[in-house]
Design a protein around this motif. Sequence first.
Motif, PDB file in Angstrom:
ATOM      1  N   SER A   9       0.840  -1.200   0.000  1.00 31.79           N
ATOM      2  CA  SER A   9       0.000   0.000   0.000  1.00 31.79           C
ATOM      3  C   SER A   9       0.880   1.257   0.000  1.00 31.79           C
ATOM      4  O   SER A   9       1.948   1.277   0.589  1.00 31.79           O
ATOM      5  CB  SER A   9      -0.935   0.003   1.207  1.00 31.79           C
ATOM      6  OG  SER A   9      -0.195  -0.008   2.399  1.00 31.79           O
ATOM      7  N   PRO A  10       0.409   2.315  -0.655  1.00 32.60           N
ATOM      8  CA  PRO A  10       1.194   3.552  -0.695  1.00 32.60           C
ATOM      9  C   PRO A  10       1.226   4.206   0.681  1.00 32.60           C
ATOM     10  O   PRO A  10       0.342   3.965   1.512  1.00 32.60           O
ATOM     11  CB  PRO A  10       0.442   4.418  -1.704  1.00 32.60           C
ATOM     12  CG  PRO A  10      -0.946   3.897  -1.700  1.00 32.60           C
ATOM     13  CD  PRO A  10      -0.847   2.428  -1.365  1.00 32.60           C
ATOM     14  N   PRO A  11       2.236   5.030   0.927  1.00 35.95           N
ATOM     15  CA  PRO A  11       2.275   5.730   2.211  1.00 35.95           C
ATOM     16  C   PRO A  11       1.086   6.682   2.319  1.00 35.95           C
ATOM     17  O   PRO A  11       0.525   7.089   1.307  1.00 35.95           O
ATOM     18  CB  PRO A  11       3.587   6.500   2.172  1.00 35.95           C
ATOM     19  CG  PRO A  11       4.098   6.419   0.796  1.00 35.95           C
ATOM     20  CD  PRO A  11       3.347   5.355   0.075  1.00 35.95           C
ATOM     21  N   PRO A  12       0.719   7.010   3.526  1.00 38.79           N
ATOM     22  CA  PRO A  12      -0.440   7.900   3.715  1.00 38.79           C
ATOM     23  C   PRO A  12      -0.150   9.310   3.201  1.00 38.79           C
ATOM     24  O   PRO A  12       0.993   9.751   3.187  1.00 38.79           O
ATOM     25  CB  PRO A  12      -0.637   7.912   5.235  1.00 38.79           C
ATOM     26  CG  PRO A  12       0.694   7.546   5.794  1.00 38.79           C
ATOM     27  CD  PRO A  12       1.349   6.637   4.797  1.00 38.79           C
ATOM     28  N   ALA A  13      -1.196   9.976   2.788  1.00 39.00           N
ATOM     29  CA  ALA A  13      -1.069  11.358   2.333  1.00 39.00           C
ATOM     30  C   ALA A  13      -0.958  12.274   3.547  1.00 39.00           C
ATOM     31  O   ALA A  13      -1.584  12.039   4.578  1.00 39.00           O
ATOM     32  CB  ALA A  13      -2.266  11.745   1.485  1.00 39.00           C
ATOM     33  N   GLU A  24      -0.390  18.291  -0.839  1.00 43.22           N
ATOM     34  CA  GLU A  24      -0.520  16.938  -0.311  1.00 43.22           C
ATOM     35  C   GLU A  24       0.663  16.119  -0.824  1.00 43.22           C
ATOM     36  O   GLU A  24       0.971  16.136  -2.012  1.00 43.22           O
ATOM     37  CB  GLU A  24      -1.836  16.312  -0.757  1.00 43.22           C
ATOM     38  CG  GLU A  24      -2.214  15.106   0.084  1.00 43.22           C
ATOM     39  CD  GLU A  24      -3.655  14.707  -0.143  1.00 43.22           C
ATOM     40  OE1 GLU A  24      -3.855  13.710  -0.865  1.00 43.22           O
ATOM     41  OE2 GLU A  24      -4.540  15.385   0.397  1.00 43.22           O
ATOM     42  N   VAL A  25       1.318  15.418   0.102  1.00 39.18           N
ATOM     43  CA  VAL A  25       2.453  14.570  -0.262  1.00 39.18           C
ATOM     44  C   VAL A  25       2.195  13.166   0.247  1.00 39.18           C
ATOM     45  O   VAL A  25       1.461  12.967   1.216  1.00 39.18           O
ATOM     46  CB  VAL A  25       3.787  15.115   0.298  1.00 39.18           C
ATOM     47  CG1 VAL A  25       4.090  16.491  -0.257  1.00 39.18           C
ATOM     48  CG2 VAL A  25       3.788  15.155   1.819  1.00 39.18           C
ATOM     49  N   ASN A  26       2.787  12.221  -0.415  1.00 37.86           N
ATOM     50  CA  ASN A  26       2.715  10.827   0.026  1.00 37.86           C
ATOM     51  C   ASN A  26       4.119  10.393   0.389  1.00 37.86           C
ATOM     52  O   ASN A  26       4.985  10.290  -0.488  1.00 37.86           O
ATOM     53  CB  ASN A  26       2.169   9.927  -1.087  1.00 37.86           C
ATOM     54  CG  ASN A  26       0.711  10.236  -1.349  1.00 37.86           C
ATOM     55  OD1 ASN A  26      -0.108  10.152  -0.449  1.00 37.86           O
ATOM     56  ND2 ASN A  26       0.398  10.607  -2.565  1.00 37.86           N
ATOM     57  N   GLN A  40       8.998  15.608  -4.369  1.00 40.50           N
ATOM     58  CA  GLN A  40       7.541  15.687  -4.548  1.00 40.50           C
ATOM     59  C   GLN A  40       7.065  17.104  -4.826  1.00 40.50           C
ATOM     60  O   GLN A  40       6.160  17.303  -5.624  1.00 40.50           O
ATOM     61  CB  GLN A  40       6.821  15.095  -3.334  1.00 40.50           C
ATOM     62  CG  GLN A  40       7.007  13.594  -3.234  1.00 40.50           C
ATOM     63  CD  GLN A  40       6.053  12.973  -2.234  1.00 40.50           C
ATOM     64  OE1 GLN A  40       4.883  13.347  -2.156  1.00 40.50           O
ATOM     65  NE2 GLN A  40       6.555  12.009  -1.486  1.00 40.50           N
ATOM     66  N   SER A  75       6.809  14.032   8.801  1.00 40.53           N
ATOM     67  CA  SER A  75       5.634  13.959   9.677  1.00 40.53           C
ATOM     68  C   SER A  75       5.673  15.001  10.791  1.00 40.53           C
ATOM     69  O   SER A  75       4.621  15.391  11.300  1.00 40.53           O
ATOM     70  CB  SER A  75       5.504  12.565  10.278  1.00 40.53           C
ATOM     71  OG  SER A  75       6.642  12.259  11.058  1.00 40.53           O
TER      72      SER A  75
END
Length: 167
Positions: A9-13, A24-26, A40, A75
């Motif tokens: 699964s992709p990292p959270p936005a 918004e970055v992932n 990004q 984060s």
Amino acid sequence: MTTPVNDPSPPPAMALDLNGVTIEVNAVADTPLLWVLREQAGLAGTRFGCGMALCGACTVHVNGEPVRSCVTPVSTVVGKRVVTIEGLAGPMADALRTAWVSNDVPQCGYCQSGQIMSAAALLATTPKPTDADIDRAMDGNVCRCGTYPRIRAAIKAAATLLETGSA
């Protein structure tokens, strides 16, 4: 022994306030802010130097404070204002750019965005910095070309431009 399974699964936005715009970055939570900015957000002004917060080339502002983006997990800046060299604007930025050019500060130019970001943070809190103030604020910003005397002169010139309203 079990083999770890890669999570596909992709990292959270994450929403970042970057130069006054919410983007918004992932990214994985501990991804260095520097790589999110460069890869990004497409902002290449913030430089990779040492990767260990020792050289200052990656300096950005987080809520007005200079931080080394190469060791700052993305984060930790969620919900905070991040400003890069591309977003530095207004009289402070104008004064610094004018002083940098008039004092012939850049040589190779690699460290300059980090130098300017640290200088801007200093002038925001200390409008008339002494040599000791400048030394403290700029400690850890390495210039391989050795333009430190010109950097100091440019910071003082920028302070004068701001004081006189000439910026």
